[in-house]
Design a protein around this motif. Structure first.
Motif, short mmCIF file in Angstrom:
data_model
loop_
_atom_site.label_atom_id
_atom_site.label_comp_id
_atom_site.label_asym_id
_atom_site.label_seq_id
_atom_site.Cartn_x
_atom_site.Cartn_y
_atom_site.Cartn_z
N THR A 1 13.85 -0.73 5.41
CA THR A 1 14.06 -0.32 6.80
C THR A 1 13.94 1.19 6.95
O THR A 1 13.42 1.69 7.95
CB THR A 1 15.45 -0.80 7.27
OG1 THR A 1 15.49 -2.23 7.15
CG2 THR A 1 15.71 -0.40 8.70
N LEU A 2 14.41 1.93 5.95
CA LEU A 2 14.24 3.39 5.97
C LEU A 2 12.76 3.74 6.05
O LEU A 2 12.35 4.61 6.83
CB LEU A 2 14.88 4.01 4.73
CG LEU A 2 14.70 5.52 4.56
CD1 LEU A 2 15.35 6.29 5.70
CD2 LEU A 2 15.27 5.97 3.21
N CYS A 3 11.93 3.08 5.23
CA CYS A 3 10.48 3.33 5.26
C CYS A 3 9.90 3.01 6.63
O CYS A 3 9.11 3.77 7.19
CB CYS A 3 9.78 2.50 4.18
SG CYS A 3 10.14 3.01 2.48
N ALA A 4 10.31 1.85 7.17
CA ALA A 4 9.80 1.44 8.49
C ALA A 4 10.23 2.43 9.57
O ALA A 4 9.44 2.76 10.47
CB ALA A 4 10.29 0.03 8.82
N ASP A 5 11.46 2.92 9.48
CA ASP A 5 11.96 3.87 10.48
C ASP A 5 11.23 5.20 10.39
O ASP A 5 10.98 5.86 11.42
CB ASP A 5 13.46 4.07 10.31
CG ASP A 5 14.27 2.85 10.76
OD1 ASP A 5 13.71 2.00 11.46
OD2 ASP A 5 15.47 2.77 10.39
N ILE A 6 10.90 5.61 9.18
CA ILE A 6 10.12 6.85 9.01
C ILE A 6 8.74 6.67 9.64
O ILE A 6 8.22 7.57 10.31
CB ILE A 6 10.01 7.22 7.52
CG1 ILE A 6 11.38 7.68 6.98
CG2 ILE A 6 8.96 8.32 7.30
CD1 ILE A 6 11.42 7.87 5.49
N GLY A 7 8.16 5.47 9.45
CA GLY A 7 6.87 5.19 10.06
C GLY A 7 6.92 5.23 11.58
O GLY A 7 6.01 5.75 12.24
N LYS A 8 8.01 4.72 12.14
CA LYS A 8 8.18 4.76 13.60
C LYS A 8 8.33 6.21 14.08
O LYS A 8 7.81 6.59 15.13
CB LYS A 8 9.40 3.94 14.01
CG LYS A 8 9.23 2.44 13.81
CD LYS A 8 10.53 1.69 14.09
CE LYS A 8 10.37 0.21 13.81
NZ LYS A 8 11.66 -0.52 13.97
N CYS A 9 9.07 7.00 13.29
CA CYS A 9 9.27 8.41 13.63
C CYS A 9 7.93 9.14 13.66
O CYS A 9 7.69 10.00 14.51
CB CYS A 9 10.22 9.04 12.62
SG CYS A 9 10.58 10.79 12.87
N LEU A 10 7.02 8.78 12.76
CA LEU A 10 5.71 9.42 12.67
C LEU A 10 4.72 8.84 13.67
O LEU A 10 3.65 9.42 13.91
CB LEU A 10 5.16 9.26 11.25
CG LEU A 10 5.85 10.07 10.15
CD1 LEU A 10 5.43 9.59 8.77
CD2 LEU A 10 5.55 11.56 10.32
N GLY A 11 5.05 7.67 14.23
CA GLY A 11 4.18 7.05 15.20
C GLY A 11 3.02 6.26 14.63
O GLY A 11 2.13 5.82 15.37
N CYS A 12 3.02 6.05 13.32
CA CYS A 12 1.90 5.34 12.68
C CYS A 12 2.33 4.06 11.98
O CYS A 12 1.50 3.30 11.49
CB CYS A 12 1.20 6.25 11.68
SG CYS A 12 2.23 6.78 10.30
N GLY A 13 3.64 3.84 11.89
CA GLY A 13 4.14 2.68 11.15
C GLY A 13 4.12 2.94 9.65
O GLY A 13 3.39 3.82 9.16
N ALA A 14 4.93 2.20 8.92
CA ALA A 14 4.97 2.34 7.46
C ALA A 14 5.67 1.14 6.85
O ALA A 14 6.48 0.47 7.51
CB ALA A 14 5.70 3.62 7.05
N VAL A 15 5.34 0.85 5.60
CA VAL A 15 6.02 -0.20 4.86
C VAL A 15 6.39 0.32 3.47
O VAL A 15 5.79 1.28 2.98
CB VAL A 15 5.14 -1.47 4.70
CG1 VAL A 15 4.83 -2.10 6.04
CG2 VAL A 15 3.86 -1.16 3.93
#
Length: 297
Positions: A174-188
């Motif tokens: 979830t931390l990774c996903a939240d960082i992706g949301k913060c960057l606007g590109c998504g992440a896993v």
């Protein structure tokens, strides 16, 4: 030969924490065994396994702070928030720079609210969220406060990693996903290795496959006493009379022990004639400093 204590296991990728515990239980022939916190099949690393009477410390061990090294892939989102899930979104733009990634990651340091993922062992009305998620069911989850003590962003060629120190209950996916949301590109999360649970480290762990090929005598020498997880607590040794009182549930007044350094609210390791046997909590009783029973072991 009796086995009572904690084994610091390095769990391999591809098996559940439950499977790792089951293999150790069968190997040692013990009835009771448990682990300190679930690692997904994708994850490797530190998995302290408690055997015999040491299962009594499970609640204390799971509460320890943890360390992780996680791979993170920018530009996609999955239903499980890790690389094994179904892709639900893909980013077609230019991915953020490493500096932008680093700043976004470091912004999560401190106490933050985190919504647990659906793919988790948390239960709702008696059912695990992961079981609901596998059926395509999504339910609302309340955010929980966690604490990220530190995040170190790492770039290795084209790969990105996060070195994280955090409180219990933190979901790195979830931390990774939240960082992706913060960057606007998504992440896993693309990989995960747990490097630390309390005082148990990956450097001092034993690969599960190595353990399964060892003799029971050698394994016995690797087992750490349950009290080792309380090594940061001060010791209070009780004389025989007060030991008997304490074991019967009575508090012991500090002045009768000749101690003046006991601090209210602090936990202490309690020792008697046969060594460690309990945790005590300092409290004020009838206006006097005392130590009362917190937990027997």
């Amino acid at each position: 030969m009796e086995f009572n204590g904690i084994l610091n296991i390095d769990k391999p990728e591809g098996i559940t924490s439950h499977t790792a515990v089951s293999r150790v239980r069968r190997l040692l022939g013990v009835k009771k065994a448990g682990h300190s916190g679930t690692l997904d099949p994708l994850a490797t690393g530190v998995l302290p396994i408690m055997v015999g009477t040491a299962v009594k410390v499970s609640d204390w061990l799971t509460g320890h702070n943890k360390g992780y090294l996680a791979g993170i892939r920018l530009g996609i989102e999955t239903d499980s928030e890790d690389i094994t899930g179904k892709v639900i979104a893909a980013y077609n733009g230019t991915l953020p720079s490493f500096d932008d990634f680093k700043r976004a990651a470091e912004s999560f340091v401190g106490k933050v609210q985190q919504i647990p993922p659906m793919y988790s062992a948390i239960k709702k009305d008696g059912r695990k969220l992961v079981d609901l998620a596998r059926k395509g069911v999504t339910i609302e989850r309340s955010p929980r406060e966690i604490e990220i003590y530190s995040i170190n962003a790492i770039q290795d060629g084209t790969e990105l990693f996060l070195e994280v120190a955090c409180s219990k209950g933190t979901y790195i996916r979830t931390l990774c996903a939240d960082i992706g949301k913060c960057l606007g590109c998504g992440a896993v999360m693309s990989s995960l290795r747990r490097t630390k649970v309390g005082n148990f480290t990956a450097a001092a762990s034993i690969p599960l496959d190595t353990l399964l090929n060892m003799s029971t005598e050698d394994i016995h020498g690797l087992i750490m006493p349950a009290e080792s997880i309380f090594s940061d607590m001060e010791i209070v040794t009780l004389p025989p009379f007060f030991e008997r009182l304490f074991k019967n549930g009575a508090p012991v007044f500090v002045h009768k022990l000749g101690r003046s350094d006991i601090i209210e609210g602090v936990l202490y390791r309690i020792y008697g004639s046969e060594g460690f046997f309990a945790l005590g909590e300092a409290a004020v009783i009838d206006g006097l400093d005392a130590i009362k029973v917190k937990k027997f072991f």
